[in-house]
Scaffold this motif. Structure first.
Motif, PDB file in Angstrom:
ATOM      1  N   VAL A 176       0.864  -1.180   0.000  1.00  0.00           N
ATOM      2  CA  VAL A 176       0.000   0.000   0.000  1.00  0.00           C
ATOM      3  C   VAL A 176       0.902   1.231   0.000  1.00  0.00           C
ATOM      4  O   VAL A 176       1.602   1.506   0.979  1.00  0.00           O
ATOM      5  N   GLY A 177       0.915   1.939  -1.115  1.00  0.00           N
ATOM      6  CA  GLY A 177       1.784   3.108  -1.248  1.00  0.00           C
ATOM      7  C   GLY A 177       1.049   4.399  -0.954  1.00  0.00           C
ATOM      8  O   GLY A 177      -0.113   4.587  -1.336  1.00  0.00           O
ATOM      9  N   ILE A 178       1.745   5.290  -0.252  1.00  0.00           N
ATOM     10  CA  ILE A 178       1.174   6.597   0.104  1.00  0.00           C
ATOM     11  C   ILE A 178       2.197   7.666  -0.275  1.00  0.00           C
ATOM     12  O   ILE A 178       3.329   7.656   0.210  1.00  0.00           O
ATOM     13  N   GLU A 179       1.810   8.589  -1.143  1.00  0.00           N
ATOM     14  CA  GLU A 179       2.697   9.650  -1.595  1.00  0.00           C
ATOM     15  C   GLU A 179       2.246  10.989  -1.031  1.00  0.00           C
ATOM     16  O   GLU A 179       1.045  11.258  -0.930  1.00  0.00           O
ATOM     17  N   PHE A 180       3.206  11.800  -0.716  1.00  0.00           N
ATOM     18  CA  PHE A 180       2.932  13.157  -0.222  1.00  0.00           C
ATOM     19  C   PHE A 180       4.066  14.058  -0.686  1.00  0.00           C
ATOM     20  O   PHE A 180       5.143  13.589  -1.083  1.00  0.00           O
ATOM     21  N   ALA A 181       3.841  15.367  -0.653  1.00  0.00           N
ATOM     22  CA  ALA A 181       4.834  16.318  -1.167  1.00  0.00           C
ATOM     23  C   ALA A 181       4.610  17.681  -0.514  1.00  0.00           C
ATOM     24  O   ALA A 181       3.669  17.887   0.268  1.00  0.00           O
ATOM     25  N   TYR A 182       5.527  18.601  -0.840  1.00  0.00           N
ATOM     26  CA  TYR A 182       5.377  19.993  -0.418  1.00  0.00           C
ATOM     27  C   TYR A 182       4.074  20.538  -0.974  1.00  0.00           C
ATOM     28  O   TYR A 182       3.721  20.221  -2.121  1.00  0.00           O
ATOM     29  N   PRO A 183       3.283  21.304  -0.219  1.00  0.00           N
ATOM     30  CA  PRO A 183       3.551  21.961   1.061  1.00  0.00           C
ATOM     31  C   PRO A 183       3.094  21.189   2.297  1.00  0.00           C
ATOM     32  O   PRO A 183       2.862  21.811   3.335  1.00  0.00           O
ATOM     33  N   PHE A 184       2.940  19.875   2.187  1.00  0.00           N
ATOM     34  CA  PHE A 184       2.690  19.002   3.344  1.00  0.00           C
ATOM     35  C   PHE A 184       1.339  19.272   4.010  1.00  0.00           C
ATOM     36  O   PHE A 184       1.231  19.356   5.232  1.00  0.00           O
ATOM     37  N   ARG A 185       0.321  19.397   3.155  1.00  0.00           N
ATOM     38  CA  ARG A 185      -1.054  19.389   3.669  1.00  0.00           C
ATOM     39  C   ARG A 185      -1.495  17.929   3.753  1.00  0.00           C
ATOM     40  O   ARG A 185      -2.214  17.413   2.899  1.00  0.00           O
ATOM     41  N   LEU A 186      -1.055  17.279   4.793  1.00  0.00           N
ATOM     42  CA  LEU A 186      -1.248  15.830   4.903  1.00  0.00           C
ATOM     43  C   LEU A 186      -2.709  15.454   5.089  1.00  0.00           C
ATOM     44  O   LEU A 186      -3.099  14.325   4.739  1.00  0.00           O
ATOM     45  N   HIS A 187      -3.502  16.358   5.607  1.00  0.00           N
ATOM     46  CA  HIS A 187      -4.918  16.029   5.803  1.00  0.00           C
ATOM     47  C   HIS A 187      -5.648  15.908   4.469  1.00  0.00           C
ATOM     48  O   HIS A 187      -6.788  15.428   4.422  1.00  0.00           O
ATOM     49  N   GLN A 188      -5.003  16.330   3.382  1.00  0.00           N
ATOM     50  CA  GLN A 188      -5.585  16.170   2.057  1.00  0.00           C
ATOM     51  C   GLN A 188      -5.011  14.959   1.310  1.00  0.00           C
ATOM     52  O   GLN A 188      -5.443  14.669   0.196  1.00  0.00           O
ATOM     53  N   VAL A 189      -4.046  14.275   1.898  1.00  0.00           N
ATOM     54  CA  VAL A 189      -3.439  13.100   1.276  1.00  0.00           C
ATOM     55  C   VAL A 189      -4.244  11.865   1.699  1.00  0.00           C
ATOM     56  O   VAL A 189      -4.397  11.586   2.900  1.00  0.00           O
ATOM     57  N   TYR A 190      -4.743  11.140   0.728  1.00  0.00           N
ATOM     58  CA  TYR A 190      -5.564   9.965   1.046  1.00  0.00           C
ATOM     59  C   TYR A 190      -5.005   8.733   0.331  1.00  0.00           C
ATOM     60  O   TYR A 190      -4.222   8.825  -0.620  1.00  0.00           O
ATOM     61  N   PHE A 191      -5.435   7.595   0.796  1.00  0.00           N
ATOM     62  CA  PHE A 191      -5.037   6.314   0.198  1.00  0.00           C
ATOM     63  C   PHE A 191      -6.139   5.302   0.503  1.00  0.00           C
ATOM     64  O   PHE A 191      -6.921   5.459   1.453  1.00  0.00           O
TER      65      PHE A 191
ATOM     66  N   ALA B 194       6.210  25.314   6.320  1.00  0.00           N
ATOM     67  CA  ALA B 194       6.970  25.012   5.108  1.00  0.00           C
ATOM     68  C   ALA B 194       6.907  26.168   4.110  1.00  0.00           C
ATOM     69  O   ALA B 194       7.927  26.566   3.531  1.00  0.00           O
ATOM     70  N   GLU B 195       5.710  26.720   3.891  1.00  0.00           N
ATOM     71  CA  GLU B 195       5.581  27.818   2.948  1.00  0.00           C
ATOM     72  C   GLU B 195       6.247  29.092   3.465  1.00  0.00           C
ATOM     73  O   GLU B 195       6.813  29.870   2.683  1.00  0.00           O
ATOM     74  N   PHE B 196       6.214  29.300   4.756  1.00  0.00           N
ATOM     75  CA  PHE B 196       6.894  30.455   5.334  1.00  0.00           C
ATOM     76  C   PHE B 196       8.404  30.365   5.116  1.00  0.00           C
ATOM     77  O   PHE B 196       9.066  31.343   4.748  1.00  0.00           O
ATOM     78  N   PHE B 197       8.937  29.182   5.311  1.00  0.00           N
ATOM     79  CA  PHE B 197      10.369  28.967   5.108  1.00  0.00           C
ATOM     80  C   PHE B 197      10.753  29.192   3.654  1.00  0.00           C
ATOM     81  O   PHE B 197      11.759  29.874   3.359  1.00  0.00           O
TER      82      PHE B 197
END
Length: 274
Positions: A39-54, A77-80
């Motif tokens: 079961v693969g789960i991908e995520f990326a910048y800007p790391f809104r993990l609550h929008q990442v689903y699988f 992350a976006e501030f940085f």
């Protein structure tokens, strides 16, 4: 600073803004036909993990459930990345000014003053953004830990099913971004002193102590001269030693304290007549 600031800023926002990661878990159901061993789960910048689903197996027939990761770490992350981009643009523009518009930069000290204020602001912002992103990255690592993700699956709560982590995300790029963030802070903070020396504040603080030290010897010499002149006048008035320049009046010494007036002048020998 002119050379390293744009490069360090590029490394900072490139290693963070261009990141994408993946994790994998395995769900081995008691009924093997319902299992999903990758079961693969991908995520990326800007790391809104609550929008990442699988989609994960439920080990209840062929039915699958849709799950979401936990957390939203986009603000730090976006501030940085924003601070890194603006620091890159400013340092690049400052480099052009230093090389091609040096006379305009030093005119009326306006350029050094603006450069000093902006350098102080960016130093503070680099410290704040790097610290915030370091904390945000720690939370991202926790939220994307495969062991934590397995706790979200209902199939893994049944003891007869076997759930195992297969692959963790690679954090080398994000760790590098944090390192470059603090390196940028050190670089900009160290440049404050060099920019300060270009301003009028530094020249004014160096001017006042030198003027006071130059006045001290002159006042001391004047005081020594007045004191020596006063002593010479007292000695001359008391009849001891005449002041300099009065060598032609040495005959006055005989008039004041001469031998003739006191009675020590030589006289003829006295004869005794019989």
């Amino acid at each position: 600073m002119v050379i390293f600031a744009p490069l360090f800023a590029i490394f900072a926002f490139a290693t963070c803004g261009g990141y994408s990661g993946q994790l994998k878990v395995s769900v081995d159901c008691q009924n093997k036909t319902d299992s999903d061993l990758s079961v693969g789960i991908e995520f990326a910048y800007p790391f809104r993990l609550h929008q990442v689903y699988f989609d994960a197996p439920t080990c209840d027939g062929k039915r699958r459930e849709r799950l979401f990761l936990i957390g939203d770490y986009s603000s730090s992350a976006e501030f940085f990345v924003t601070i890194a981009v603006f620091a890159f643009l400013y340092s690049l523009g400052a480099t052009v000014v230093y090389i091609f518009y040096q006379n305009k930069y030093r005119e009326n000290n306006r350029g050094p003053f603006i450069d000093f204020i902006v350098t102080v602001v960016f130093s503070f912002m680099w410290l704040v953004s790097s610290s915030a992103w370091a904390k945000g990255l720690s939370d991202v690592k926790t939220a994307t830990d495969p062991n934590e993700v397995l706790l979200l699956m209902s199939a893994c709560k049944v003891q007869s099913n076997k759930c195992l982590p297969l692959h963790k995300p690679v954090w080398a790029s994000l760790n590098t971004s944090v390192v470059f963030g603090f390196l940028n802070f050190v670089l900009w903070a160290g440049n404050i002193w060099f920019v300060f020396k270009e301003t009028g504040w530094h020249s004014s603080t160096q001017r006042y102590p030198s003027s006071t030290t130059e006045k001290q010897p002159s006042s001391y010499n004047q005081q020594s001269y007045n004191q020596g002149r006063y002593e010479q006048e007292n000695i001359g008035q008391s009849g001891g030693i005449n002041p300099p320049g009065d060598f032609g009046q040495q005959s006055n010494y005989g008039q004041v304290g001469g031998y003739g007036q006191v009675g020590y002048a030589p006289s003829e020998p006295t004869s005794f007549a019989n």
